[in-house]
Design an enzyme around this catalytic site. Sequence first.
Site, mmCIF file in Angstrom:
data_model
loop_
_atom_site.group_PDB
_atom_site.id
_atom_site.type_symbol
_atom_site.label_atom_id
_atom_site.label_comp_id
_atom_site.label_asym_id
_atom_site.label_seq_id
_atom_site.Cartn_x
_atom_site.Cartn_y
_atom_site.Cartn_z
ATOM 1 N N ALA A 169 0.813 -1.217 0.000
ATOM 2 C CA ALA A 169 0.000 0.000 0.000
ATOM 3 C C ALA A 169 0.847 1.267 0.000
ATOM 4 C CB ALA A 169 -0.953 0.006 1.192
ATOM 5 N N THR A 170 2.042 1.229 0.575
ATOM 6 C CA THR A 170 2.907 2.415 0.526
ATOM 7 C C THR A 170 3.211 2.771 -0.925
ATOM 8 O OG1 THR A 170 3.892 1.850 2.652
ATOM 9 C CG2 THR A 170 5.125 3.380 1.260
ATOM 10 N N ASN A 201 -6.043 3.240 10.250
ATOM 11 C CA ASN A 201 -5.241 2.141 10.794
ATOM 12 C C ASN A 201 -5.080 2.205 12.306
ATOM 13 O OD1 ASN A 201 -3.725 4.421 9.489
ATOM 14 N ND2 ASN A 201 -2.118 3.617 10.820
ATOM 15 N N GLN A 216 -6.657 -1.002 5.206
ATOM 16 C CA GLN A 216 -7.265 -1.577 6.405
ATOM 17 C C GLN A 216 -8.681 -2.087 6.167
ATOM 18 O OE1 GLN A 216 -5.846 -2.191 9.282
ATOM 19 N NE2 GLN A 216 -3.948 -1.045 9.060
ATOM 20 N N ALA A 270 -1.565 -6.916 0.649
ATOM 21 C CA ALA A 270 -1.946 -8.294 0.990
ATOM 22 C C ALA A 270 -1.761 -8.596 2.468
ATOM 23 C CB ALA A 270 -1.133 -9.282 0.144
ATOM 24 N N HIS A 271 -0.731 -7.984 3.106
ATOM 25 C CA HIS A 271 -0.388 -8.460 4.445
ATOM 26 C C HIS A 271 -1.345 -7.990 5.529
ATOM 27 C CE1 HIS A 271 1.669 -4.977 6.497
ATOM 28 N NE2 HIS A 271 1.780 -4.536 5.256
ATOM 29 N N CYS A 285 3.692 6.549 17.291
ATOM 30 C CA CYS A 285 3.033 5.883 16.165
ATOM 31 C C CYS A 285 4.049 5.141 15.308
ATOM 32 C CB CYS A 285 2.212 6.865 15.344
ATOM 33 S SG CYS A 285 3.083 8.356 14.872
HETATM 34 C C1 LIG Z 1 -0.342 -0.779 6.468
HETATM 35 C C2 LIG Z 1 -0.861 0.426 5.800
HETATM 36 C C3 LIG Z 1 -0.175 1.025 4.744
HETATM 37 C C4 LIG Z 1 1.170 0.528 4.270
HETATM 38 O O1 LIG Z 1 1.053 -0.707 3.643
HETATM 39 P P1 LIG Z 1 2.365 -1.525 3.239
HETATM 40 O O2 LIG Z 1 1.845 -2.630 2.408
HETATM 41 O O3 LIG Z 1 2.940 -1.998 4.520
HETATM 42 O O4 LIG Z 1 3.258 -0.621 2.495
HETATM 43 C C5 LIG Z 1 -0.741 2.111 4.144
HETATM 44 N N1 LIG Z 1 -1.906 2.607 4.552
HETATM 45 C C6 LIG Z 1 -2.606 2.069 5.564
HETATM 46 C C7 LIG Z 1 -3.917 2.653 5.963
HETATM 47 C C8 LIG Z 1 -2.097 0.965 6.218
HETATM 48 O O5 LIG Z 1 -2.763 0.453 7.239
#
Ligand SMILES: *Cc1c(COP(=O)(O)O)cnc(C)c1O
Length: 411
Positions: A84-85, A164, A192, A213-214, A336
């Site tokens: 997601a990053t 999150n 999330q 995915a994680h 955080c």
């Molecule tokens: C975990 C998270 C991310 C980052 O995701 P990664 O796959 O670890 O890069 C971004 N946005 C939100 C809201 C998240 O909870």
Amino acid sequence: RLRRSQLTRRQMDLPIYMDGHATTRVDPRVIEAMLPFFGEYYGNAASRHHRFGWTVRDAVADARAEVAALVGAPARDLVFTSGATESNNLAVKGVAEAARNRGNHIVTARTEHRAILDPCARLEQQGMRVSYLSVGNDGVLDPAALEAAITPTTVLVTVMMANNEIGVLQPIAALARLARARGVAFHTDAAQAAGKVPIDVEADGIDLLSLTAHKLYGPKGVGALFIRHGVAVAPLVDGGGHEGGLRSGTLNVPAIVGFGRAAAICADEMPGEAARLSRLRDRLWDGIRRSLRGVTVNGSMRARLPHNLNISVDGLHGEQLLMGLDDVAVSSGAACTSASREPSHVLRALGLGDTRARASIRFGLGRFNTEAEVDYVIEKLCSLVTRLRAPTPVFDLAEDDRNLPPKWRVY
Ligand SMILES: *Cc1c(COP(=O)(O)O)cnc(C)c1O
């Protein structure tokens, strides 16, 4: 009472994981689906001229369809990324660059993840303008605030679907409708929310959506960005032209296969799982508030993910709580990120003072948590808080003087 807790202790594996917003355990069914792609199916999905390539290309196509189905998107509009990053960076920077001739303004919210706030800050250094909208005390964004913030130079609105830290759900369909009415692309970080609550990019009018995915029982290091057909995005990574030229680099096939399986399991099991987790979450909150005074929930209890609980415990510091809960994995808004000593920017945005923000703990329940674990955590937290509060005469005074106006209370 002691005997029951001893019994529970024996039945349970410790430590207990309740940090499901940081990451989730990979579902064993996902691992099983991935394993052949580390071994016998080792081809490159871009190899067009032999069976090794074809096999994995088909597996990637299946996974793309499974992930797309989870959010109601056409498979062809999904780009695989490293998480997601990266998806957020691609959405924010990619739309900004592609729209450079049309405008230079982005609208987002103060409660966003750093993976949105930091790309926005970098664009600001490069001359873009960014509006950071405030949220209510419940963490929810008022669509009227967004409407007022959009200008003729706005090229992107990005508001997360679920937070999150506090699990608060934003009114995404209403926000997206406002952006679209002004011809502005609407992005949401659904890291999330995906797999936990229903998502439909068509019904909600979402133009771009980030996934990882994680957070949904899949492997780390793989994610996706949905980009509605026709929305212009400039790539961050150039190379072999993979993923429609939007994200070059040989595909991480085992991870993508795992992502697909994880998404399909979530789609299948979501209704039952969400109901079970919200029951467990409510049991956790009821158990805590029945035994402890001076505990408050952070964020709306109504517009909220089913598996999130974020509370502040008056008079204590999050780090004391985390240390005391030595066999329970949870997080605190005290810091955080491990690099930062600042209290959570999300809790501050709800209007909490530093003390309250630092006194917070976040529980993220998940697929593998049990009722017995919840009961253990309630008992452990309540006896910890009672013990930590007891030797402090100052706090006893505050408790005895509960009728004093709040400013006289000692936190
Ligand atoms: C975990 C998270 C991310 C980052 O995701 P990664 O796959 O670890 O890069 C971004 N946005 C939100 C809201 C998240 O909870």
